[in-house]
Scaffold this active site. Structure first.
Site, mmCIF file in Angstrom:
data_model
loop_
_atom_site.group_PDB
_atom_site.id
_atom_site.type_symbol
_atom_site.label_atom_id
_atom_site.label_comp_id
_atom_site.label_asym_id
_atom_site.label_seq_id
_atom_site.Cartn_x
_atom_site.Cartn_y
_atom_site.Cartn_z
ATOM 1 N N HIS A 180 -50.250 -88.168 -21.215
ATOM 2 C CA HIS A 180 -49.126 -88.693 -21.111
ATOM 3 C C HIS A 180 -47.913 -89.196 -20.979
ATOM 4 O O HIS A 180 -47.549 -89.560 -20.055
ATOM 5 C CB HIS A 180 -49.170 -86.852 -21.891
ATOM 6 C CG HIS A 180 -49.883 -86.171 -22.555
ATOM 7 N ND1 HIS A 180 -49.413 -84.930 -23.090
ATOM 8 C CD2 HIS A 180 -50.799 -86.191 -22.671
ATOM 9 C CE1 HIS A 180 -50.082 -84.397 -23.999
ATOM 10 N NE2 HIS A 180 -51.226 -84.953 -23.687
ATOM 11 N N TYR A 228 -40.858 -79.623 -26.247
ATOM 12 C CA TYR A 228 -39.819 -78.835 -25.495
ATOM 13 C C TYR A 228 -38.685 -79.028 -26.719
ATOM 14 O O TYR A 228 -38.159 -79.180 -26.964
ATOM 15 C CB TYR A 228 -39.852 -79.549 -24.876
ATOM 16 C CG TYR A 228 -40.278 -79.228 -23.477
ATOM 17 C CD1 TYR A 228 -41.529 -80.001 -23.221
ATOM 18 C CD2 TYR A 228 -40.531 -77.996 -21.971
ATOM 19 C CE1 TYR A 228 -42.499 -80.526 -21.683
ATOM 20 C CE2 TYR A 228 -41.428 -77.883 -21.384
ATOM 21 C CZ TYR A 228 -42.556 -79.329 -21.656
ATOM 22 O OH TYR A 228 -43.348 -79.734 -20.173
ATOM 23 N N PRO A 245 -41.588 -72.788 -15.408
ATOM 24 C CA PRO A 245 -42.894 -73.415 -15.591
ATOM 25 C C PRO A 245 -41.657 -74.546 -16.649
ATOM 26 O O PRO A 245 -43.136 -75.608 -16.676
ATOM 27 C CB PRO A 245 -43.244 -72.407 -16.479
ATOM 28 C CG PRO A 245 -42.607 -71.124 -16.644
ATOM 29 C CD PRO A 245 -41.873 -71.343 -15.953
ATOM 30 N N LYS A 266 -43.483 -77.561 -12.317
ATOM 31 C CA LYS A 266 -43.121 -78.800 -11.020
ATOM 32 C C LYS A 266 -44.537 -77.518 -10.204
ATOM 33 O O LYS A 266 -44.748 -78.251 -9.307
ATOM 34 C CB LYS A 266 -41.910 -78.364 -10.796
ATOM 35 C CG LYS A 266 -40.941 -79.395 -11.283
ATOM 36 C CD LYS A 266 -41.309 -80.659 -10.439
ATOM 37 C CE LYS A 266 -41.173 -82.615 -11.547
ATOM 38 N NZ LYS A 266 -42.163 -82.796 -11.758
ATOM 39 N N TYR A 301 -39.591 -85.424 -13.855
ATOM 40 C CA TYR A 301 -40.825 -84.694 -14.982
ATOM 41 C C TYR A 301 -42.264 -85.757 -14.244
ATOM 42 O O TYR A 301 -43.376 -84.722 -14.072
ATOM 43 C CB TYR A 301 -40.338 -84.826 -16.761
ATOM 44 C CG TYR A 301 -41.890 -83.946 -16.637
ATOM 45 C CD1 TYR A 301 -41.250 -83.369 -17.258
ATOM 46 C CD2 TYR A 301 -43.128 -84.909 -17.285
ATOM 47 C CE1 TYR A 301 -42.342 -82.251 -18.104
ATOM 48 C CE2 TYR A 301 -43.457 -83.652 -18.025
ATOM 49 C CZ TYR A 301 -43.363 -83.040 -18.683
ATOM 50 O OH TYR A 301 -43.789 -82.179 -19.127
HETATM 51 C C1 PHB Z 1 -49.405 -76.351 -20.334
HETATM 52 O O1 PHB Z 1 -49.900 -76.572 -21.187
HETATM 53 O O2 PHB Z 1 -49.257 -74.795 -19.771
HETATM 54 C C2 PHB Z 1 -47.368 -76.588 -19.650
HETATM 55 C C3 PHB Z 1 -46.887 -77.430 -19.633
HETATM 56 C C4 PHB Z 1 -45.855 -77.717 -19.515
HETATM 57 C C5 PHB Z 1 -44.676 -77.093 -18.937
HETATM 58 C C6 PHB Z 1 -45.593 -75.652 -18.610
HETATM 59 C C7 PHB Z 1 -46.595 -74.810 -18.798
HETATM 60 O O3 PHB Z 1 -43.363 -77.262 -18.415
#
Ligand code: PHB
Length: 394
Positions: free
Chosen positions: A76, A205, A294, A298, A386
């Site tokens: 990504h 997000y 989450p 990280k 990130y």
């Molecule tokens: C996920 O795909 O489970 C996932 C992706 C990004 C995050 C948290 C969980 O920040």
């Protein structure tokens, strides 16, 4: 009858941290034994997060044919930050020359276990660790009970606790079960897995007046999504239609592609860092040492970064008798841990909405989001954190 096993490094926990450490140590010619309370099937099927930093993928490349992050996972090159009804893409390669990979943690675990077993690793499942003794000596010991209920003692030159947030090793290192810096949040994530095509090519997000949502993926046919919920939310209390409604209202401007929901869970949010990461010849890594919410993706990446440092320190100690790196391990690990703690807290606070937020708080939050997405410096900070800061190399 007590069975006594002798090894150089005893590793408690066959999660990403413990398995990766045993792999790196073996590459350096250092033998280890890895034990875990769970069965292999439990370890390989527990649903966890899915984003790997570029540095993590590069470390996993050393598994050779066993690493599927690049082939089964997906690169990504950006994420979308969505608020006030608009999406803003953060393009990682043009900002920091790096990317991330979407590759779920349980797939990483399958790769690590396959590689460790192919390498003849002593990897034991169903082992309950009752305690760790003699941390202050050169011969620490793991006191355990094996899968048949028989006593097992592992004598080692060093013991590593990679045994997750309910670590047995942590109190040995910190002196108490709760010895750490700690923060709770007044919300959690409701996570779903759905059988549907992707709703977007990249992760979204989203901050909305109704709270946060994350639109993530797993494959062409399975998607992972989360929405902000109460920490005490009951997974059974929502119909599928209600779950889609909750998700959809948090991502205005995007039409989610719906499908059957076949898994639901609530992820609690905590930030935690243990006061101590090492006592004598016992160290803790990964979730045993720290927990992050989450939102910054990280968790597993931070465990990998700990392991890279500990591997170098153990090589110096066990191959050359040089104690300087192990003496510096906790300080070196903490520098990254607190940066990751800050980033995870910051992404969380910037994107979630709390019940007690005033109108001022809400407008300030939108100002904060705008100051990131409308600034190259702001975007670069986000992209750098990130995709992951550089890992120790030597
Ligand atoms: C996920 O795909 O489970 C996932 C992706 C990004 C995050 C948290 C969980 O920040």
């Amino acid at each position: 009858m007590t069975t006594t096993v002798r090894t150089r490094v005893a590793i408690v926990g066959a999660g990403p941290a413990g398995l990766l450490l045993s792999h790196l140590l073996a590459d350096a010619g250092i033998e280890s034994v890895v034990v875990d309370q769970r069965t292999r099937e439990q370890i390989e099927s527990t649903i966890r997060a899915g984003i790997l930093e570029q540095g993590t993928v590069e470390v996993l490349d050393s598994l050779g044919e066993h690493s599927r992050a690049r082939t089964v996972g997906h690169r990504h090159d950006g994420i979308e930050m969505r608020f006030a009804g608009e999406g803003h893409r953060i393009d990682f390669p043009s900002l920091v020359g790096r990317s991330v990979w979407l590759y779920p943690q349980h797939e990483v675990l399958k790769d690590l276990i396959a590689a460790r077993l192919a390498g003849g690793q002593d990897l034991r499942f169903g082992i309950t660790v009752n305690g760790i003794e003699d941390a202050g000596t050169e011969r620490p010991r793991v006191i355990a009970t094996d899968a048949d209920g028989q006593p097992l003692v592992i004598e080692a030159d060093f013991v590593v606790g990679a045994d997750g947030s309910r670590s047995v090793a942590r109190p040995v290192v910190t002196g108490s079960a709760f010895g750490g810096y700690f923060r709770e949040y007044p919300f959690a994530w409701f996570g779903i897995l759905t059988e549907a095509p992707p709703s977007a090519d990249e992760l979204i997000y989203s901050n909305s007046p109704d709270g946060f949502a994350l639109i993530s993926q797993r494959s062409a046919t399975v998607q992972r999504m989360y929405f902000q919920c109460d920490p005490d939310a009951d997974t059974a209390a929502y119909s599928e239609a209600q779950l889609w409604e909750e998700l959809q209202k948090r991502v205005p401007g995007t039409t989610l592609k719906e499908g059957p929901i076949f898994q639901r869970d609530v992820l609690r949010f905590r930030s935690f860092v243990a006061h101590e990461l090492r006592k004598g010849r016992v160290a803790i890594v990964g979730d045993a040492a720290h927990t992050v919410p989450p939102t910054g993706a990280k968790g597993m990446n931070l465990a990998v970064a700990d392991v890279i440092l500990l591997n170098l320190a153990l090589q110096a100690l066990l191959l050359e008798g040089d104690e300087r790196r192990i003496d510096d391990f906790a300080d070196a690990a903490r520098r990254r841990i607190w940066k990751a703690q800050h980033f995870s807290w910051w992404m969380t606070s910037m994107l979630h909405v709390t019940a007690d937020a005033t109108d001022f708080d809400r407008m300030r939050q939108l100002g904060e989001l705008r100051s990131i997405v409308e600034s190259e410096a702001g975007q670069t900070y986000l992209a750098e954190a990130y995709t992951g800061w550089p890992l120790a190399t030597a």
